[in-house]
Design a protein around this motif. Sequence first.
Motif, short mmCIF file in Angstrom:
data_model
loop_
_atom_site.label_atom_id
_atom_site.label_comp_id
_atom_site.label_asym_id
_atom_site.label_seq_id
_atom_site.Cartn_x
_atom_site.Cartn_y
_atom_site.Cartn_z
N ILE A 431 53.00 41.32 58.33
CA ILE A 431 53.07 41.35 56.87
C ILE A 431 51.85 40.64 56.31
O ILE A 431 51.56 39.49 56.66
N VAL A 432 51.13 41.34 55.45
CA VAL A 432 50.01 40.75 54.73
C VAL A 432 50.52 40.29 53.38
O VAL A 432 51.03 41.10 52.60
N CYS A 433 50.39 39.00 53.12
CA CYS A 433 50.82 38.44 51.83
C CYS A 433 49.61 37.75 51.22
O CYS A 433 49.45 36.54 51.33
N GLY A 434 48.75 38.55 50.61
CA GLY A 434 47.52 38.03 50.05
C GLY A 434 47.30 38.43 48.60
O GLY A 434 46.17 38.44 48.12
N GLY A 435 48.39 38.73 47.91
CA GLY A 435 48.28 39.18 46.52
C GLY A 435 48.91 38.22 45.55
O GLY A 435 49.52 38.65 44.57
N SER A 436 48.75 36.91 45.79
CA SER A 436 49.51 35.91 45.01
C SER A 436 48.72 35.29 43.87
O SER A 436 49.15 34.28 43.32
N GLY A 437 47.57 35.87 43.50
CA GLY A 437 46.89 35.30 42.35
C GLY A 437 45.49 35.82 42.11
O GLY A 437 45.04 35.90 40.97
N TYR A 438 44.75 36.14 43.18
CA TYR A 438 43.38 36.57 42.98
C TYR A 438 43.35 38.08 42.74
O TYR A 438 44.39 38.73 42.70
N SER A 439 42.16 38.63 42.56
CA SER A 439 42.02 40.05 42.22
C SER A 439 42.67 40.92 43.28
O SER A 439 42.47 40.73 44.48
N LEU A 440 43.45 41.88 42.84
CA LEU A 440 44.18 42.76 43.75
C LEU A 440 43.30 43.94 44.18
O LEU A 440 42.36 44.32 43.49
N ARG A 441 43.66 44.51 45.34
CA ARG A 441 42.88 45.61 45.90
C ARG A 441 43.75 46.84 46.11
O ARG A 441 44.97 46.76 46.21
#
Length: 524
Positions: A431-441
């Motif tokens: 699970i990639v959980c890297g969308g918690s605040g910075y610019s989304l891709r």
Amino acid sequence: MKFVTDPSIPSKIEKMKQRVRWRESAIVQRKIDQTRLVLEDGQDDRSEFSFLVLGDSGTGAHRGYDPQRRIAEMMAEQREDCRFVLHTGDVVYLVGSSEYYPQNFVLPYREFLVDGDRAEKIRYDQMRFNLPFLPVLGNHDYYDLPILFGALAQSFYPVRRLLRSRIDFDIGWHGSYQGGAYAKAFIDCLSDLRSGQTLAQHLDQHYTAQWGSDRCLSYQPKLFTRLPNRYYRFRVGGIDFFALDSNTFNAPAPLPDTPAGQAYREVLEQRRKEVNAEQQMIVERLSGFRADLPHDSELIDDQRTKLEQLEEVERDIDQQLETRTPPLVDDEQLKWLEQGLIESWNTDDVRGRVLFFHHPPYVTEATKWHQAQTLAVRQRMRQVFENVAKSIAERAANRSIVDLILNGHAHCLEHLKTESNGLADAGINCIVCGGSGYSLRRQRIEGTMLNETLVVDGKVKNLNVAQSHLYVGRTGQGLEKRRPYSFLRIDVQEGNPPRFVVRPFVAERYRKQWESYPLQPFTI
């Protein structure tokens, strides 16, 4: 057109060893393991428990709205039912500077800090958490500024205005000092003991937990909430958690000295020229926008995101072009992981294993899935798993080497599972959980199945290696653009093997309005 610099792997390793006074005599004499901690939170070690996950969060406000704070408020609503928080890296953007910890970490997560109601008075290097907060280092947590860049950005107003008001990067006078700010914020920096306090006194006060025949750090919420090292492990409810520093084993191998290797080098060099040209065009375009105009504000956000993506592409290209000899790899850490997994499998009380680190070995986010460092991390993790598999074959039976891998770096939320293809990393939920605040891709357009060309039994084969089952990231264009920021709550259930109920939560920005909602839970 580099905004930031990345220290070498040897520098990262050596600096962090100095900060924790790695294996000094007083530590060795006390049989202290500097890579373990015990959560002494006063709770029964039940087999069922919950924890929170977030990542790539450490940014300031996005032109009038603050996604990081929105996520933090939603997380706070789940806090009472959870034992700890995992952070998958990039705690503070853009260069992990201590200057930005107050606004990009302390204030957003004040509900998780002791005296958080007076967050403006909390020093970043004296934080204490009321709920265990357990991060790993991201690439931005190690970054620095070129020698004169910080001074130029501060001293020349036109440059400063471009960087802060138009591009909106969080850039101050200096960078992280090779991960120094992160270390002072989260790690027990034994090199910085207060005047008059000896190392022996500190060790006898805080390294009192027992793990087998060794002592280790006692993590006590509200009292002492430091980590023992840049990579570490802990155990809760029969689950072993391994926190890794992937920044020291993500360097790509050199391009082969063959006609094919030279041809690929020429492709990379041409691509770098194209990237540099695109960057220059964006900077020129930004100079004509006005942040106080709603339409321009949207365009500025898009261009800022694009500029950051191009910076990452350029850095990945440079890594491949500049690597002439086999890169130094953090073999010490990888061997530690290998031995730890073998020990975990041979411990009857352990029923599951979770890894968390920054760089994902598997991802379909458009800018990360094919990067050289993504493949490098995948290959090195696979080698570790192969070594472990040889040692625990009879105990593992039909189970995967680890139950779950959690990552950040890709600015999205994604669930993938590796394919059953006979490789040592088969059958793993990632699970990639890297969308918690910075610019989304956005997700790549090539589809949800990841393929890889490998040599298997002496033959070159193209194998399916992982399938994406959920992707939450930026979609739409213009006014229809959607930005769904996210975090996870994971409920660990009893049983051997354990089951993990994954509960994604989303705070979506759409047409300048927020909507918060949970996604459908799924069980792995």
